[in-house]
Scaffold this active site. Structure first.
Site, PDB file in Angstrom:
ATOM      1  N   HIS A 146       0.857  -1.190   0.000  1.00 24.79           N
ATOM      2  CA  HIS A 146       0.000   0.000   0.000  1.00 24.79           C
ATOM      3  C   HIS A 146       0.888   1.232   0.000  1.00 24.79           C
ATOM      4  CE1 HIS A 146      -3.722   2.228   0.512  1.00 24.79           C
ATOM      5  NE2 HIS A 146      -3.070   2.993   1.360  1.00 24.79           N
ATOM      6  N   ASP A 181     -10.946  -6.507   5.296  1.00 28.70           N
ATOM      7  CA  ASP A 181     -10.957  -5.118   5.744  1.00 28.70           C
ATOM      8  C   ASP A 181      -9.906  -4.342   4.944  1.00 28.70           C
ATOM      9  OD1 ASP A 181     -12.893  -5.588   7.742  1.00 28.70           O
ATOM     10  OD2 ASP A 181     -11.332  -6.379   9.065  1.00 28.70           O
ATOM     11  N   LEU A 182     -10.336  -3.387   4.168  1.00 28.06           N
ATOM     12  CA  LEU A 182      -9.466  -2.686   3.227  1.00 28.06           C
ATOM     13  C   LEU A 182      -8.247  -2.102   3.933  1.00 28.06           C
ATOM     14  CD1 LEU A 182      -8.941  -1.608   0.361  1.00 28.06           C
ATOM     15  CD2 LEU A 182     -10.306   0.408   0.980  1.00 28.06           C
ATOM     16  N   ASP A 183      -7.060  -2.520   3.490  1.00 26.36           N
ATOM     17  CA  ASP A 183      -5.782  -1.979   3.960  1.00 26.36           C
ATOM     18  C   ASP A 183      -5.596  -2.110   5.469  1.00 26.36           C
ATOM     19  OD1 ASP A 183      -5.193  -1.238   1.350  1.00 26.36           O
ATOM     20  OD2 ASP A 183      -6.069   0.759   1.584  1.00 26.36           O
ATOM     21  N   GLU A 184      -6.196  -3.119   6.074  1.00 21.58           N
ATOM     22  CA  GLU A 184      -6.061  -3.304   7.514  1.00 21.58           C
ATOM     23  C   GLU A 184      -5.536  -4.684   7.889  1.00 21.58           C
ATOM     24  OE1 GLU A 184      -9.440  -2.182   9.822  1.00 21.58           O
ATOM     25  OE2 GLU A 184      -9.637  -0.206   8.895  1.00 21.58           O
TER      26      GLU A 184
END
EC number: 3.5.1.10
Length: 290
Positions: free
Chosen positions: A198, A232-235
Site C-alpha cells: 500500500h 478489511d481494506l488496507d487493515e
C-alpha cells in the site's frame, strides 16, 4: 541477502516454523526431537507473546532424515503442545503470482531480485486488469494473463484468478500495485498467502491518492506498508513498513517518485521474509524473525 540452501552434503536444510500456547519445555522438546533425528540446528529464533500467551519459533536445521519421518515425529510432538507447524526445504523458491495494474516499479523490482539476488520466489505468472505490463512480463519471460475487471465481471475475474492459482500451483499472490479491491470471499480463500503493498504509511491515508492526501497534510515522512490482505481494506496484518523524510519543498509528483522507491523496498523485504518462512501470524499482527 540469503543464499538458497536446499540440499547440502550433510543432508537437506530444513526450515521449521511453529506456534503454540506458551509453556515451559517447548524449545527443549523441539531441539531434542531434531537431535534425535540427526539434525544440526544452524539458526533458531523464538518469541513468547505475553499479550496472547502464544509461543512462536523458527528453526533451520540440516538433517539427512527422510521428510516423512521428520513430519511423523513433529506430528506426535504437536499433539503434546497443541502446535501449529510447517516444515519446508530452506531456500526453495515459492511459486508466486504477481498482480498489477499499470505501475511497473514493484513488478520490475521483484522480477529483477528473483533473477539477480536469489529472492526465493518463482514468478509463474503476471495477472493484470490492463495490458500496460505485458512488455515487462515478456522481458522477464513470465507468462502474462490479461483479466479485465468491471463491476459486471468482477466475480468472473476472481474466478479466473483462482483457476490460475490452482492450475499453476501458486503458493503466494503478490498485489504489486494492483488497483482493484478484492472480495471478502477471495481474501478468505487466500488468507495468509496474499501480500499487498500500500502506497501509504498505514493506517494513515487509506484509499485513493494517498500521496496527494499526505501532501495536503504537510507530512514530514512518507511511507509504504506491505501487509497480508484481509476483507478489511488496507487493515491486514503488517509485515513491513518503510519511510522517506520529506519537507515543504516537495511537490506531489516528488512524493510519488520517492514513494515508489519506498514501496518496492518494503514489498521486496516482505516477500523475501514470507518466502523464507520468517513471518508468523499472531492474530491481527505478525511475528517477523529477521
Amino acid at each position: 541477502m540469503s543464499t538458497p540452501l536446499l540440499h547440502t552434503p550433510d543432508g537437506t536444510h530444513w526450515v521449521l516454523t511453529l506456534s503454540c500456547p506458551d509453556r515451559p519445555g517447548i524449545v527443549h522438546a523441539v531441539a531434542g526431537l531434531l537431535a534425535e533425528h540427526g539434525g544440526n540446528i544452524t539458526e533458531s529464533q523464538q518469541f513468547g507473546d505475553p499479550l496472547t500467551g502464544l509461543f512462536f519459533m523458527r528453526v533451520q536445521v540440516t538433517a539427512s532424515v527422510a521428510r516423512h519421518t521428520l513430519e511423523s515425529a513433529l506430528t506426535d510432538l504437536a499433539g503434546r503442545f497443541m502446535m501449529q507447524w510447517r516444515l519446508d526445504v530452506a531456500g526453495r523458491p515459492v511459486r508466486t503470482l504477481v498482480m498489477g495494474s499499470t505501475a511497473a516499479h514493484c513488478l520490475n523490482d521483484l522480477a529483477f531480485r528473483q533473477r539477480s539476488e536469489n529472492l526465493p520466489i518463482d514468478i509463474v505468472a503476471v495477472v493484470s486488469n490492463h495490458t500496460a505490463l505485458v512488455d515487462l512480463a515478456q522481458f522477464y519471460g513470465i507468462p502474462f494473463h490479461h483479466v479485465p475487471v468491471t463491476a459486471a465481471t468482477k466475480a468472473a475475474a476472481e474466478d479466473r484468478l483462482l483457476e490460475l492459482v490452482q492450475e499453476l500451483d501458486v503458493e503466494l499472490v503478490v498485489l504489486a500495485r494492483y488497483m482493484q479491491i478484492l472480495s471478502d470471499d477471495l481474501c478468505r480463500t487466500l488468507s495468509g498467502r496474499i501480500i499487498n503493498i500500500h502506497h501509504s504509511f498505514l493506517p494513515s491515508f487509506k484509499g485513493a491518492r494517498p500521496y496527494a492526501q499526505a501532501h495536503d497534510r504537510g507530512v514530514k515522512l512518507i511511507g509504504a506498508t506491505a501487509h497480508y490482505v484481509t476483507g478489511d481494506l488496507d487493515e491486514g496484518p503488517i509485515i513491513e513498513q518503510d519511510v522517506e523524510r520529506v519537507d515543504h519543498t516537495r511537490s506531489v509528483e516528488d512524493l510519488v517518485a520517492l514513494g515508489q522507491d519506498v514501496e518496492r523496498r518494503a514489498l521486496a523485504r516482505a516477500v523475501r521474509w514470507h518466502a523464507e518462512h520468517r513471518v508468523l501470524l499472531d492474530g491481527h499482527r505478525t511475528i517477523v524473525f529477521r
